[in-house]
Structures are given as C-alpha cells and as structure tokens.
Design a protein around this motif. Sequence first.
Motif, mmCIF file in Angstrom:
data_model
loop_
_atom_site.group_PDB
_atom_site.id
_atom_site.type_symbol
_atom_site.label_atom_id
_atom_site.label_comp_id
_atom_site.label_asym_id
_atom_site.label_seq_id
_atom_site.Cartn_x
_atom_site.Cartn_y
_atom_site.Cartn_z
ATOM 1 N N ILE A 1 12.823 -36.272 -8.209
ATOM 2 C CA ILE A 1 13.615 -37.331 -8.127
ATOM 3 C C ILE A 1 12.914 -38.535 -7.541
ATOM 4 C CG2 ILE A 1 16.139 -38.072 -6.704
ATOM 5 C CD1 ILE A 1 16.885 -35.191 -6.235
ATOM 6 N N GLU A 2 12.347 -39.066 -8.914
ATOM 7 C CA GLU A 2 11.368 -40.684 -8.076
ATOM 8 C C GLU A 2 11.955 -41.493 -9.052
ATOM 9 O OE1 GLU A 2 9.451 -42.652 -7.083
ATOM 10 O OE2 GLU A 2 9.370 -40.972 -6.042
ATOM 11 N N ASP A 3 13.067 -42.465 -8.356
ATOM 12 C CA ASP A 3 13.297 -43.845 -9.401
ATOM 13 C C ASP A 3 11.953 -44.517 -9.842
ATOM 14 O OD1 ASP A 3 12.212 -44.783 -7.083
ATOM 15 O OD2 ASP A 3 14.767 -45.497 -7.012
ATOM 16 N N GLY A 4 9.992 -44.331 -8.853
ATOM 17 C CA GLY A 4 9.310 -45.418 -9.131
ATOM 18 C C GLY A 4 8.751 -46.112 -8.063
ATOM 19 N N THR A 5 10.150 -46.062 -7.088
ATOM 20 C CA THR A 5 9.467 -46.489 -5.973
ATOM 21 C C THR A 5 8.051 -46.129 -5.676
ATOM 22 O OG1 THR A 5 12.000 -46.541 -5.635
ATOM 23 C CG2 THR A 5 10.717 -47.433 -3.143
ATOM 24 N N ALA A 6 7.837 -45.601 -5.477
ATOM 25 C CA ALA A 6 6.741 -45.095 -4.770
ATOM 26 C C ALA A 6 5.601 -45.391 -5.865
ATOM 27 C CB ALA A 6 5.850 -43.658 -5.238
ATOM 28 N N ILE A 7 5.516 -46.235 -6.937
ATOM 29 C CA ILE A 7 4.130 -46.259 -8.074
ATOM 30 C C ILE A 7 4.340 -47.567 -8.587
ATOM 31 C CG2 ILE A 7 3.841 -44.123 -8.456
ATOM 32 C CD1 ILE A 7 4.820 -44.193 -11.256
ATOM 33 N N GLY A 8 5.488 -48.418 -7.973
ATOM 34 C CA GLY A 8 6.369 -49.418 -8.680
ATOM 35 C C GLY A 8 6.556 -49.761 -10.032
ATOM 36 N N LYS A 9 7.097 -49.035 -10.637
ATOM 37 C CA LYS A 9 7.360 -48.665 -11.674
ATOM 38 C C LYS A 9 8.781 -47.696 -11.667
ATOM 39 C CE LYS A 9 6.046 -46.992 -16.752
ATOM 40 N NZ LYS A 9 5.261 -46.496 -17.118
ATOM 41 N N PRO A 10 9.788 -48.657 -12.214
ATOM 42 C CA PRO A 10 10.271 -48.146 -12.636
ATOM 43 C C PRO A 10 11.013 -46.492 -13.395
ATOM 44 C CG PRO A 10 11.312 -50.929 -13.213
ATOM 45 C CD PRO A 10 9.732 -50.097 -13.300
ATOM 46 N N LEU A 11 11.692 -45.427 -13.092
ATOM 47 C CA LEU A 11 11.280 -44.304 -14.342
ATOM 48 C C LEU A 11 12.919 -43.962 -13.941
ATOM 49 C CD1 LEU A 11 8.279 -43.196 -11.988
ATOM 50 C CD2 LEU A 11 7.706 -44.093 -14.568
ATOM 51 N N PRO A 12 13.360 -43.157 -15.127
ATOM 52 C CA PRO A 12 14.613 -42.544 -15.554
ATOM 53 C C PRO A 12 14.872 -41.394 -14.441
ATOM 54 C CG PRO A 12 13.284 -42.582 -17.550
ATOM 55 C CD PRO A 12 12.363 -43.288 -16.341
ATOM 56 N N LEU A 13 15.510 -41.650 -14.397
ATOM 57 C CA LEU A 13 15.717 -39.989 -13.222
ATOM 58 C C LEU A 13 16.924 -39.300 -14.024
ATOM 59 C CD1 LEU A 13 16.974 -41.828 -9.842
ATOM 60 C CD2 LEU A 13 15.323 -40.634 -9.783
ATOM 61 N N MET A 14 17.284 -37.788 -13.635
ATOM 62 C CA MET A 14 18.343 -37.104 -14.115
ATOM 63 C C MET A 14 19.306 -37.336 -12.528
ATOM 64 S SD MET A 14 15.969 -33.611 -14.230
ATOM 65 C CE MET A 14 15.556 -33.476 -11.982
ATOM 66 N N SER A 15 20.488 -37.008 -13.131
ATOM 67 C CA SER A 15 21.662 -37.418 -12.937
ATOM 68 C C SER A 15 22.005 -35.938 -11.303
ATOM 69 C CB SER A 15 22.665 -37.277 -14.054
ATOM 70 O OG SER A 15 23.261 -35.620 -14.389
ATOM 71 N N PRO A 16 22.638 -36.150 -10.755
ATOM 72 C CA PRO A 16 22.482 -35.443 -9.815
ATOM 73 C C PRO A 16 23.561 -34.455 -10.077
ATOM 74 C CG PRO A 16 23.292 -37.444 -8.737
ATOM 75 C CD PRO A 16 23.260 -37.946 -10.547
ATOM 76 N N LEU A 17 24.310 -33.831 -11.326
ATOM 77 C CA LEU A 17 24.924 -32.746 -11.942
ATOM 78 C C LEU A 17 23.732 -32.058 -12.489
ATOM 79 C CD1 LEU A 17 28.215 -33.849 -13.739
ATOM 80 C CD2 LEU A 17 27.987 -32.698 -12.146
ATOM 81 N N THR A 18 22.795 -32.566 -13.385
ATOM 82 C CA THR A 18 21.948 -32.039 -13.842
ATOM 83 C C THR A 18 20.406 -31.611 -12.944
ATOM 84 O OG1 THR A 18 21.398 -33.563 -15.321
ATOM 85 C CG2 THR A 18 19.937 -31.989 -15.175
ATOM 86 N N VAL A 19 20.341 -31.990 -11.710
ATOM 87 C CA VAL A 19 19.616 -31.268 -10.384
ATOM 88 C C VAL A 19 20.772 -29.704 -9.458
ATOM 89 C CG1 VAL A 19 19.024 -31.909 -8.224
ATOM 90 C CG2 VAL A 19 18.485 -33.465 -10.123
ATOM 91 N N THR A 20 21.826 -29.934 -9.758
ATOM 92 C CA THR A 20 22.581 -28.823 -9.812
ATOM 93 C C THR A 20 22.985 -27.824 -10.270
ATOM 94 O OG1 THR A 20 23.980 -31.092 -8.078
ATOM 95 C CG2 THR A 20 25.184 -28.471 -8.618
#
Length: 420
Positions: free
Chosen positions: A166-185
């Motif tokens: 669950i990584e939106d890219g904040t840690a690497i300075g680049k926006p990244l796609p995320l799975m939805s909460p439904l997918t994670v669940t």
Amino acid sequence: MTAHATSPTLIRHAAVFDGSRLLPAQDVLIDGSVIVAVGTHLEAPGGATVLDGAGRTLLPGLIDAHTHTTDTAQLRQALLFGITTELDMGGSAETARRMRAAADERDDLADVRVATTGATAPGGHPCQLVELGMIEPFPTVGGPDGADAFVAARVAEGADHLKIFIEDGTAIGKPLPLMSPLTVTALIRAAHERGLRTVAHTLTRDAACQAVACGIDGLAHAPADGPSDQDLIEAAAASGVFVVPTLTALTGMTPTPIEYELADDPRLRAYADPQWLADLEATRPLEPGQRVGPVGVDPRYAADAAVRMFRLGVPLLAGTDGTGGHGHPTTHGISYHGELALLVAAGLTPAQALTAATAAPAEAFGLTDRGRIAPGLRADLLLVEGDPTRDITALRDITGLWRRGIPADRTVPLVAQTRE
C-alpha cells in the motif's frame, strides 16, 4: 552441509532470557536439535559437553522480521550475528524457494520464511524497479476479482505469508497506483482462508489506516510521513495488528548514523559484509545536515508511532528491511543490532527490545517451535557475555551460537569468505 550434534550440551549457571523475562543462574540442556531441560542443578548426561555460562546470558536465537534475501551468503551473514531466522518480505519466487531449500538443508545458515511475490496494483510499487532493470517483471492484482487467484498462485510458489503493498509513492517522490481497499480486503480474506498471515508495506499514515481497516495482520513499517494521530494508534491497538518499525531502514545515513557506530564496534566489524563496509566508508564524512534515505518520511515519526502503539499493547517486532541492494543502507546481520539500539533509544527497555527480537516475531508468524527457551523447543540459541537486559549492546558480544542444536562456527570472519 548440515552437521549433526554427536553429544548433548549442558550450559551451566547462565542467566536465561526466555523470550519475555530474565531467569538467573539456570542450566539448559540441549540434545539433538531441541532443548530438553531448563532448571537448576541439572545432571550432565554421559558424554555431554559442559559449558560455563557464569556471567553470561542465554537467549533464543534472534528473528529478523523484515528482510529481502537473495543469496545464501546473506543467510550465513545473518547467522554470524545471532539471527537464526529471517522473515523474508517479498521477492522472486524462484529465489525464495532456493533460499528455503538451502536453509532447510544447512545449519550454517539462518532459517528463512518467505513471502515470494508481493501483491500490488498494475504499475504500483515496486514496479518502478522493473522499469530500472533491478528486478524481474512479476504478476499484479487488477481488482478484488483477481485476489483469490493471486493468493492461490503465491501458495503454489511456496509462500509462508503474504506481502501486500500500500504505497502511493510518498516515500520515493513519485506518484504510484494503489489497489483499492476492496482489493486489499479480498487479498487478506483469501490469504486467511489458506492459513497465511498478511503483512502490509505501509510507510504513510493513510496506508497504515487503510491496512488496519482492511484487517491486515501486521505492518511491515511504522507510519513515518508525519505525526500519527491518536485515532490511528488506538485503531491499531484495537485491531490486534503487529508492527515492524524498521527504524534502521528509515534512518538512512545521517551525520551521526547508527551504521557508523555498528561498523566501528570491534565486536561486530570482523563479521560485517565487506561490500557494506566499503560502501559505508565511501560516505564519510557527511556534510552537516545531509541525509540520504527515503523521501517524504522521517524515522522520528515512525519511532513515535511504534512506541505509542506498543504502550497500548501492539506487539513490536524487530526487523531491518535488510536487503542486497536497491540503495538501502541496511544489510543482513549487523544492521539488526542497530535496529535494537534504535528501539531502545525510542523508549523500549532492553528487555522489551529482546522480546521484539525473539518471542514476539515467533508468535506473530506462528513459529511455535522457536523464539523462547523452554523444553521441547528448537535449540536455536545465543550465548552472550554480560546482561543485554540492562545493556542492549551486550548482545553483540557473542560467545556461543546454536542453530537446531548445531554450534555455529564463528572463528572465520565473513570477510574471509566468498559469496555463494
């Protein structure tokens, strides 16, 4: 290369940290691969090797709850520093199977449990490493309908637990796609149906909140993008989640880095990865205020969140994010001692940090045969000079080490060995 103990071993008069508490002046008898007795005034069986533990402390073998393991030299390196089990958090399935097979066969390596391929959205973290040619392409999860098949494929690969990104890219300075909460669940549900524990890569507060709300078993990092509010701390405690703070990985290089302190400690330096030492020396001296580490996160926030969670009952597990590359400052073995020092600096007592290194990860990952010292458990054991429940750095002064009852040979420093 697996050796077999030919006679029992009796360790006399050692203080014993059993995974949660310190017991004074105990005798511990090892026979074969297991601990057969713990007590006082134990009788030595015929032909037993008897060791004097006076002034020393016997502990369960250490467990690194977050690594990325790519070759057997890393498992050998980990063992030399007292780590008898690594919990790998994702990578090539073929490599993971090879590492597990080697660890099953050989007692001169740390044992390893593996996640194989982590779950992420198409184009999500760590797909950017594929683009850079650092890792091979891997399957992703397009939505909740793909969760069951994805998890089934990981079980077929030999996964012991499931890693979810669950990584939106904040840690690497680049926006990244995320799975939805439904997918994670859906992934968590599919994993639990197959008996797998789930661990989420979560560097930010939003990611941690999502993981907890979806029912994750553990956080592979403490949230580090800002001060965690009390609602997140309480939600983590109420959910029963565990947390691996990975403070060493988040710290990166600083003007007074824990890495330099470790490299300069004569109890550790001779066994350190020579390439890690060379890379570290190349950074000296750093300019005042320079910091090389993940973008957008601060280890002080992670330490604060982890300790606040711990004080509300959240188990903390010691883990390094030790890897074989990707620019990480952490490595197998030596960095673990830095992680424990950082946990103590954050507010844990040395004894609490030792539980985070032994009983807590064993319980969190269902490793019922290790992590404590008791009759019937594996003889994964570490004997050190002094009392690490008072001074965590005493853990660095290793005088005895056993994996499955086999004494580890630490007479030849790692620098004299070749990679395998």
